[in-house]
Design a protein around this motif. Structure first.
Motif, PDB file in Angstrom:
ATOM      1  N   ALA A 268       0.835  -1.207   0.000  1.00  0.00           N
ATOM      2  CA  ALA A 268       0.000   0.000   0.000  1.00  0.00           C
ATOM      3  C   ALA A 268       0.868   1.255   0.000  1.00  0.00           C
ATOM      4  N   THR A 269       1.941   1.246   0.773  1.00  0.00           N
ATOM      5  CA  THR A 269       2.853   2.393   0.806  1.00  0.00           C
ATOM      6  C   THR A 269       3.537   2.590  -0.544  1.00  0.00           C
ATOM      7  N   SER A 270       3.946   1.501  -1.160  1.00  0.00           N
ATOM      8  CA  SER A 270       4.592   1.587  -2.476  1.00  0.00           C
ATOM      9  C   SER A 270       3.640   2.195  -3.498  1.00  0.00           C
ATOM     10  N   TRP A 271       2.395   1.740  -3.485  1.00  0.00           N
ATOM     11  CA  TRP A 271       1.397   2.275  -4.416  1.00  0.00           C
ATOM     12  C   TRP A 271       1.201   3.770  -4.193  1.00  0.00           C
ATOM     13  N   ALA A 272       1.085   4.186  -2.927  1.00  0.00           N
ATOM     14  CA  ALA A 272       0.878   5.602  -2.619  1.00  0.00           C
ATOM     15  C   ALA A 272       2.070   6.448  -3.056  1.00  0.00           C
TER      16      ALA A 272
END
Length: 289
Positions: A268-272
């Protein structure tokens, strides 16, 4: 405001964030998602740096009341953006050309002085009294290299784990991941924490290969093989099984339980990280349509 936000983001992702991530050892327990995160941080830093310049140029171009200062800022931003892109392209050319030439020469030397190992068509055995194993990537003609001492000191299960480790590097093309981070490391100033990023990615690709080796051998077999080869060193351009932070890798081998929450949070952090700078750059263009 957008250029300043993107500029600040680029600085954070280039310096403090990699330095902090390099100290977070829990990432080593989820190596694939940790690798995704490191790639997202690197790409987001580049996107933010380039996007800051593009946003400032766009703001100055579409602002009908812009004066000399705004025009000068837009020109400076354009030059910085071009500089970032040019440095990346030049670094990519130099690193790629050098690595491929080095690996090609090494493969040619191996074919002259090393023996082919039985049915393993791409495995070469060097007459060397230090236990070592490494792979030399190459499109269509990679090599896996072991020394005679490795064959003598490891049993069949341990050797199979070593071969699986090196094959995992070649199959997943870990060399391309390392090449990308080497390009970033050599393209930017020393204050950028690319050295920490490169070290962590080197460790993560070894942990990923270790995980692949566990499919054919036990953690005990692999750990023994790694410690046996601790004194060996891989040549330039190669990836060696026993050359990167063995203490940490053996520690991780002893803690293999799943961590689904960490995996989800890292993805999720990578996507954001990738979506946020892209959206900030694209939004002004969409508003003007």
């Amino acid at each position: 405001m957008t250029p300043f936000v993107l500029g600040a983001t680029a600085v954070l992702l280039a310096g403090p964030v990699p330095a902090l991530l390099a100290r977070w050892r829990r990432l080593h327990h989820t190596p694939f998602t940790a690798m995704v995160l490191w790639q997202a941080v690197a790409l987001a830093a580049v996107l933010s740096a380039v996007g800051a310049g593009l946003s400032l140029i766009t703001d100055s171009t579409w602002n009908k009341d812009h004066g000399p200062l705004e025009l000068a800022a837009a020109v400076l931003a354009g030059l910085l953006t071009v500089s970032v892109v040019v440095r990346l392209l030049l670094s990519g050319h130099r690193v790629g050309t050098s690595l491929r030439a080095t690996r090609r020469r090494h493969r040619e030397q191996l074919d002259l002085v090393a023996e082919r190992l039985g049915a393993h068509g791409r495995v070469r055995v060097l007459d060397h009294d230090v236990p070592v194993a490494y792979c030399v990537p190459g499109v269509g003609n990679p090599r896996v290299v072991v020394s005679g001492a490795t064959l003598q000191r490891l049993d069949e299960r341990q050797l199979n784990a070593v071969f699986a480790h090196e094959s995992a590097h070649l199959k997943a093309r870990h060399d391309l991941v390392l090449e990308a981070f080497t390009v970033l490391h050599r393209a930017f100033p020393t204050w950028v924490s690319s050295c920490a990023a490169l070290r962590e990615v080197q460790l993560l690709v070894e942990i990923l290969a270790d995980r692949a080796a566990l499919k054919v051998g036990s953690a005990k077999d692999l750990g023994h093989a790694l410690l046996t080869m601790a004194g060996g060193r891989a040549p330039e351009g190669a990836m060696g099984a026993g050359t990167v932070d063995l203490v940490e890798r053996v520690r991780v081998l002893g803690e293999l339980r799943p961590r689904p929450l960490q995996v989800f949070l890292l993805l999720a952090t990578s996507w954001a990280l990738l979506v946020a700078p892209t959206a900030l750059v694209v939004a002004p263009w969409l508003n003007e349509l």
